[in-house]
Design a protein around this motif. Structure first.
Motif, mmCIF file in Angstrom:
data_model
loop_
_atom_site.group_PDB
_atom_site.id
_atom_site.type_symbol
_atom_site.label_atom_id
_atom_site.label_comp_id
_atom_site.label_asym_id
_atom_site.label_seq_id
_atom_site.Cartn_x
_atom_site.Cartn_y
_atom_site.Cartn_z
ATOM 1 N N ASN A 79 0.867 -1.177 0.000
ATOM 2 C CA ASN A 79 0.000 0.000 0.000
ATOM 3 C C ASN A 79 0.903 1.225 0.000
ATOM 4 N N PRO A 80 1.059 1.892 -1.131
ATOM 5 C CA PRO A 80 2.044 2.982 -1.202
ATOM 6 C C PRO A 80 1.752 4.136 -0.255
ATOM 7 N N LYS A 81 0.479 4.448 -0.008
ATOM 8 C CA LYS A 81 0.166 5.553 0.895
ATOM 9 C C LYS A 81 0.593 5.220 2.319
ATOM 10 N N SER A 82 0.316 3.995 2.751
ATOM 11 C CA SER A 82 0.710 3.596 4.098
ATOM 12 C C SER A 82 2.225 3.558 4.229
ATOM 13 N N GLU A 83 2.886 3.043 3.184
ATOM 14 C CA GLU A 83 4.341 2.940 3.256
ATOM 15 C C GLU A 83 5.003 4.311 3.243
ATOM 16 N N LEU A 84 4.417 5.241 2.468
ATOM 17 C CA LEU A 84 4.979 6.594 2.458
ATOM 18 C C LEU A 84 4.802 7.247 3.820
ATOM 19 N N GLN A 85 3.645 7.045 4.430
ATOM 20 C CA GLN A 85 3.398 7.637 5.742
ATOM 21 C C GLN A 85 4.342 7.040 6.792
ATOM 22 N N GLU A 86 4.569 5.726 6.726
ATOM 23 C CA GLU A 86 5.467 5.091 7.692
ATOM 24 C C GLU A 86 6.908 5.564 7.498
ATOM 25 N N TRP A 87 7.316 5.698 6.230
ATOM 26 C CA TRP A 87 8.669 6.177 5.951
ATOM 27 C C TRP A 87 8.843 7.619 6.433
ATOM 28 N N ALA A 88 7.816 8.454 6.178
ATOM 29 C CA ALA A 88 7.885 9.844 6.625
ATOM 30 C C ALA A 88 7.985 9.924 8.142
ATOM 31 N N ALA A 89 7.281 9.033 8.832
ATOM 32 C CA ALA A 89 7.332 9.040 10.297
ATOM 33 C C ALA A 89 8.710 8.627 10.811
ATOM 34 N N ARG A 90 9.383 7.748 10.073
ATOM 35 C CA ARG A 90 10.709 7.303 10.510
ATOM 36 C C ARG A 90 11.755 8.396 10.357
ATOM 37 N N ILE A 91 11.578 9.262 9.361
ATOM 38 C CA ILE A 91 12.624 10.255 9.101
ATOM 39 C C ILE A 91 12.296 11.633 9.659
ATOM 40 N N GLY A 92 11.087 11.812 10.181
ATOM 41 C CA GLY A 92 10.722 13.122 10.716
ATOM 42 C C GLY A 92 9.289 13.146 11.201
ATOM 43 N N ASP A 93 8.785 14.353 11.448
ATOM 44 C CA ASP A 93 7.438 14.506 11.986
ATOM 45 C C ASP A 93 6.401 14.871 10.924
ATOM 46 N N ALA A 94 6.846 15.195 9.701
ATOM 47 C CA ALA A 94 5.917 15.642 8.666
ATOM 48 C C ALA A 94 5.050 14.489 8.169
ATOM 49 N N ARG A 95 3.844 14.834 7.737
ATOM 50 C CA ARG A 95 2.913 13.855 7.175
ATOM 51 C C ARG A 95 2.664 14.194 5.710
ATOM 52 N N PRO A 96 2.531 13.181 4.858
ATOM 53 C CA PRO A 96 2.237 13.450 3.447
ATOM 54 C C PRO A 96 0.884 14.143 3.276
ATOM 55 N N GLU A 97 0.836 15.079 2.359
ATOM 56 C CA GLU A 97 -0.401 15.798 2.058
ATOM 57 C C GLU A 97 -0.725 15.617 0.576
ATOM 58 N N TYR A 98 -1.947 15.214 0.282
ATOM 59 C CA TYR A 98 -2.361 14.942 -1.092
ATOM 60 C C TYR A 98 -3.275 16.061 -1.599
ATOM 61 N N ILE A 99 -2.974 16.533 -2.790
ATOM 62 C CA ILE A 99 -3.728 17.638 -3.381
ATOM 63 C C ILE A 99 -4.149 17.253 -4.801
ATOM 64 N N ILE A 100 -5.437 17.436 -5.112
ATOM 65 C CA ILE A 100 -5.922 17.179 -6.466
ATOM 66 C C ILE A 100 -5.512 18.343 -7.357
ATOM 67 N N ASP A 101 -4.692 18.069 -8.341
ATOM 68 C CA ASP A 101 -4.248 19.111 -9.275
ATOM 69 C C ASP A 101 -5.228 19.287 -10.427
ATOM 70 N N ARG A 102 -5.753 18.174 -10.934
ATOM 71 C CA ARG A 102 -6.682 18.246 -12.061
ATOM 72 C C ARG A 102 -7.650 17.073 -12.007
ATOM 73 N N ARG A 103 -8.841 17.321 -12.541
ATOM 74 C CA ARG A 103 -9.805 16.245 -12.798
ATOM 75 C C ARG A 103 -10.280 16.431 -14.230
ATOM 76 N N GLU A 104 -9.997 15.455 -15.064
ATOM 77 C CA GLU A 104 -10.326 15.567 -16.482
ATOM 78 C C GLU A 104 -11.206 14.398 -16.906
ATOM 79 N N GLY A 105 -11.690 14.480 -18.149
ATOM 80 C CA GLY A 105 -12.461 13.389 -18.712
ATOM 81 C C GLY A 105 -13.916 13.433 -18.332
ATOM 82 N N PRO A 106 -14.732 12.613 -18.996
ATOM 83 C CA PRO A 106 -16.172 12.563 -18.702
ATOM 84 C C PRO A 106 -16.437 11.916 -17.349
ATOM 85 N N ASP A 107 -17.650 12.077 -16.853
ATOM 86 C CA ASP A 107 -17.988 11.555 -15.530
ATOM 87 C C ASP A 107 -17.829 10.038 -15.454
ATOM 88 N N HIS A 108 -18.100 9.335 -16.562
ATOM 89 C CA HIS A 108 -18.028 7.880 -16.512
ATOM 90 C C HIS A 108 -16.593 7.365 -16.626
#
Length: 238
Positions: free
Chosen positions: A161-190
């Motif tokens: 699980n890349p999100k969990s692994e990134l969070q665990e790695w970030a915790a090992r090297i410091g106090d910061a937590r990953p933050e996810y931001i939607i840059d774009r949403r494209e394409g039709p609804d389906h």
């Protein structure tokens, strides 16, 4: 400019070379390779995709049942899940070069180029259904076994699980937590395509795309883990 997409007998010959099945009903083949995003399409492959998913599941389950006669359900179920997963179907689609033959929105195909994408997984399942309807179960079985049996010994450990692994790695090297931001949403609804960036204090952002917000976040986390050498060193990720 890409090569013109073949149709009719030319399409049937190209698909026969890749699947080993010669279609009697060319309209069925055309429908199997027409995505719902295709402009001015009279029919699309959604119903065939539904059927193909079940046909694939039956053939793969039977294959595993026979290949591993002494294995418990708990041992073969993870292997089954890996073999019928959309990512495996997309890989098969790439191997068959189905992007050359699938009729779909050009922008959608361009965004997914190189990664397989859901539209190729859908096309593979629809193609399985079309072969089944056109030639029967044994024709579908021959196609599936040729492409899925070599994958039968694929590692079936639960994917990281890349999100969990990134969070665990970030915790090992410091106090910061990953933050996810939607840059774009494209394409039709389906068939939306999300682009998401992940930011971690002290590191350059990394981005990823996917057909859902979650899959785009996982792609972004994977990109950062690979770029920073975490997976190469610890997971052997490609």
């Amino acid at each position: 400019m890409g090569l013109k997409r073949p149709t009719g007998d030319e399409l049937a010959r190209a698909i026969a070379e890749r699947t080993g099945h010669v279609f009697s009903d060319l309209r069925l083949l055309e429908t199997a390779l027409t995505h719902s995003s295709a402009v001015r399409a009279v029919a699309n492959n959604e119903r065939l995709e539904f059927l193909g998913d079940r046909v694939l599941g039956l053939i793969v389950a039977d294959m595993l049942f026979r290949q591993f006669p002494d294995a418990s359900e708990g041992e073969i179920a993870p292997r089954f899940n890996a073999l019928v997963d959309a990512r495996t179907c997309a890989q098969v689609g790439v191997e068959l070069e189905l992007d050359r033959f699938v009729r779909a929105d050009a922008a959608l195909k361009a965004r997914m180029r190189g990664s397989g994408g859901n539209y190729l997984a859908d096309a593979v399942e629809a193609l399985i259904a079309a072969i089944y309807l056109d030639g029967g179960l044994e024709a579908a079985r021959g196609f599936v076994l040729r492409l899925w049996q070599p994958r039968i010994h694929t590692v079936v450990a639960k994917p990281p699980n890349p999100k969990s692994e990134l969070q665990e790695w970030a915790a090992r090297i410091g106090d910061a937590r990953p933050e996810y931001i939607i840059d774009r949403r494209e394409g039709p609804d389906h068939e939306p395509v999300f682009t998401v960036s992940v930011r971690l204090a002290g590191f350059e952002p990394a981005s990823g795309t996917g057909g859902s917000r979650r899959s785009a976040e996982e792609a972004a986390a994977s990109a950062m883990l690979r770029r920073e050498g975490v997976w190469e060193a610890q997971e052997g990720a490609p």
